[in-house]
Design an enzyme around this catalytic site. Structure first.
Site, PDB file in Angstrom:
ATOM      1  N   SER A 253       5.026   0.443  24.743  1.00  0.00           N
ATOM      2  CA  SER A 253       5.341   0.175  23.352  1.00  0.00           C
ATOM      3  C   SER A 253       6.775  -0.332  23.309  1.00  0.00           C
ATOM      4  CB  SER A 253       5.203   1.446  22.513  1.00  0.00           C
ATOM      5  OG  SER A 253       6.403   2.188  22.582  1.00  0.00           O
ATOM      6  N   LYS A 254       7.098  -1.010  22.224  1.00  0.00           N
ATOM      7  CA  LYS A 254       8.432  -1.607  22.152  1.00  0.00           C
ATOM      8  C   LYS A 254       9.527  -0.536  22.161  1.00  0.00           C
ATOM      9  CE  LYS A 254       7.302  -6.136  20.953  1.00  0.00           C
ATOM     10  NZ  LYS A 254       6.944  -7.121  19.993  1.00  0.00           N
ATOM     11  N   ARG A 255       9.157   0.684  21.826  1.00  0.00           N
ATOM     12  CA  ARG A 255      10.167   1.751  21.801  1.00  0.00           C
ATOM     13  C   ARG A 255      10.324   2.449  23.158  1.00  0.00           C
ATOM     14  NH1 ARG A 255       7.689   1.612  17.153  1.00  0.00           N
ATOM     15  NH2 ARG A 255       5.984   2.846  17.954  1.00  0.00           N
ATOM     16  N   ASP A 256       9.453   2.093  24.068  1.00  0.00           N
ATOM     17  CA  ASP A 256       9.453   2.726  25.381  1.00  0.00           C
ATOM     18  C   ASP A 256      10.769   2.443  26.115  1.00  0.00           C
ATOM     19  OD1 ASP A 256       8.812   3.600  27.895  1.00  0.00           O
ATOM     20  OD2 ASP A 256       6.784   2.791  27.816  1.00  0.00           O
ATOM     21  N   GLN A 261      12.847  -4.245  28.095  1.00  0.00           N
ATOM     22  CA  GLN A 261      11.716  -5.033  27.597  1.00  0.00           C
ATOM     23  C   GLN A 261      12.054  -6.431  27.118  1.00  0.00           C
ATOM     24  OE1 GLN A 261       8.802  -3.147  25.301  1.00  0.00           O
ATOM     25  NE2 GLN A 261       9.290  -1.123  26.022  1.00  0.00           N
TER      26      GLN A 261
END
Ligand code: GLU
Length: 495
Positions: A253-256, A261
């Site tokens: 996920s983009k928050r990972d 990223q």
């Protein structure tokens, strides 16, 4: 056969992400492989989520990776404009066609009414979908809603009882039932199209032959295919690349935070574009036949080898170790001048060198970078790796202390100090070699007994890059200072 035309269609809601970059790369390679055209289109209809610099950052990121395009917002092209919000007239023309043919209708439901409907369905345990309550409104009922001041959205009338078989280059035949899809909104009350509608009009008018994108859009595809049919357009070939999983095997996920990223973050850390490109292509693609085991590919090779058929439907795992291995490979292959160019801002920011080193300083930095080039996984590591060159006294490791407590050490140090004190001129690696030779003659110590204590006293470590070059780069004064410091502070240092 028609010219192959592919596109990358980012929404300008963020900087270039590794997932987006991989989609762009696969689309680009397929176009180039077929001598076709590659289009970059900006899908900016989700205006609330748009970010001011995102469009530019997307383009900059692609350019940095070496991905070029034939048509887009900056270079124009035969199907301009390439920004969705500048194409609203086109969407409205096509919307009117759908309304006229009975494929679309106004829906006056409010957000509250729709939510209530949804909650009810959830409570009954059925998959939520629009009930179709505005599907059969009479003109009088519509008029009544309008008088209430309601502005309609426009919904697509999904045909009932259809089985849709979609051919996907990656997944083969994928089946969907139209009954699972509720009539969906294609135009918002304010006149903006939704993604599913705009993407179809744009891909069709831009004559896109292959829609290459991420798996998350597979579920949108049946809606889009229904729209193609209703508008009388040819359906393009689809290819949905697999998900990218984080190193733990979970959906990224983009928050990972376990993985960097965004492409610009890699660039800032000193990853090379050819490494990232090489890494991205391996996220779900492998070449055929005797090349299948290979991992190093240049862009030119990829243009010759790439095929959508070899894109895997199994999820790709983001392997940071592999990325670093690839980057180290490309750093080693690069000229020291190139790596120095990239290293300078990092060293300058750390206060180690001036911002624009020239002359002797530049030469020195180039040699310093050359000394560590083989070890770098990414260029910013140069700051930590070269710390020993910039501090007053080395930090002595336990192994180094062990080496330095040997019996012959004071004698070796004293002799080297003497040699250095008497030395005038430029302390080149060859001169260092000669000095060490003299120490050997004078003390009778050689090999490990000589070099290890010198390395340890000067750097604090038992391992490191070439000793002569290290001493040469440190320079006479610094080396003397360290050797004398060691002898004077021997008891404290060895503790
Ligand atoms: N704008 C969409 C996105 O950024 C593109 C989807 C597509 O390629 O159809 O996800």
């Amino acid at each position: 056969m028609a010219e192959v035309r592919t596109r990358y269609a980012p929404s300008p809601t963020g900087h270039l992400h590794i997932g987006g970059a991989r989609t762009a790369l696969f689309s680009y390679l397929w176009a180039r492989r077929n001598n076709g055209s590659f289009v970059v289109r900006i899908e900016d209809t989700d205006v609330e989520r748009n970010v001011a610099d995102a469009e530019q950052k997307q383009l900059d990121g692609l350019k940095w990776l070496g991905i070029d395009w034939d048509e887009s917002v900056d270079v124009g092209g035969p199907h301009a404009p390439y920004r969705s919000m500048e194409r609203v007239d086109l969407y409205q023309q096509h919307l009117q066609k759908l309304i006229d043919a009975g494929h679309a209708y106004p829906c006056y439901c409010t957000a509250e009414e729709l939510d209530e409907e949804r909650q009810k369905q959830l409570a009954e345990g059925v998959a939520p979908k629009y009930s179709g309550r505005c599907r059969h409104l009479t003109e009088a009922e519509r008029e009544a809603f309008r008088r209430e001041g309601r502005t309609p959205s426009i919904r697509f009338r999904v045909p009932e009882g259809r089985i849709l078989t979609i051919h996907d280059e990656v997944r083969g035949e994928v089946r969907f039932e139209s009954d699972g899809i509720g009539d969906f909104i294609i135009q918002r009350p304010d006149g903006r199209p939704t993604y599913n509608f705009a993407v179809v009009v744009d891909d069709a008018l831009m004559e896109i032959t292959h829609v290459v994108r991420a798996e998350e859009h597979l579920s949108n595809t049946p809606r889009q295919v229904l729209l193609y049919e209703a508008l009388g357009f040819d359906v393009p070939t689809f290819a949905h690349a697999s998900l990218i999983l984080n190193p733990d095997g979970k959906k990224m996920s983009k928050r990972d935070e376990s993985v960097i990223q965004f492409i610009d973050q890699y660039r800032e850390r000193g990853y090379l574009p050819e490494s990232i490109l090489n890494f991205l292509v391996l996220l779900g693609w492998a070449p055929e036949g005797d090349k299948a085991e290979e991992e190093i590919f240049s862009k030119e090779e990829l243009i010759n080898l790439f095929s959508l058929k070899r894109v895997s439907k199994a999820p790709a795992v983001f392997d940071t170790g592999k990325l670093n291995w690839l980057n180290n490979h490309y750093i080693k292959k690069s000229s020291t001048e190139r790596i120095t160019e990239l290293a300078i801002p990092h060293l300058a920011k750390a206060g180690r060198i001036s911002e624009n080193p020239t002359g002797d300083e530049r030469q020195w930095v180039t040699r310093l970078v050359g000394l560590y080039q083989e070890q770098l996984d990414w260029v910013a590591q140069i700051v930590d790796l070269t710390e020993v060159f910039f501090r007053e006294e080395p930090v002595y490791s336990d192994e180094a202390k062990e080496v330095l407590s040997a019996e012959q050490v004071p004698e070796v140090m004293a002799s080297l100090i003497q040699q250095l004190e008497a030395f005038t001129g430029e302390l080149t690696p060859d001169e260092v070699k000669a000095l060490l030779k003299s120490v050997q003659k004078e003390t009778g110590h050689k090999g490990k007994k000589l070099f290890m204590p010198v390395r340890c006293a000067v750097t604090g470590e038992t391992h490191g890059p070439d000793l002569r070059e290290t001493i040469s780069l440190l320079g006479k004064e610094k080396v003397l200072g360290r050797l004398r410091g060691f002898l004077e502070q021997r008891d404290r240092i060895l503790g």
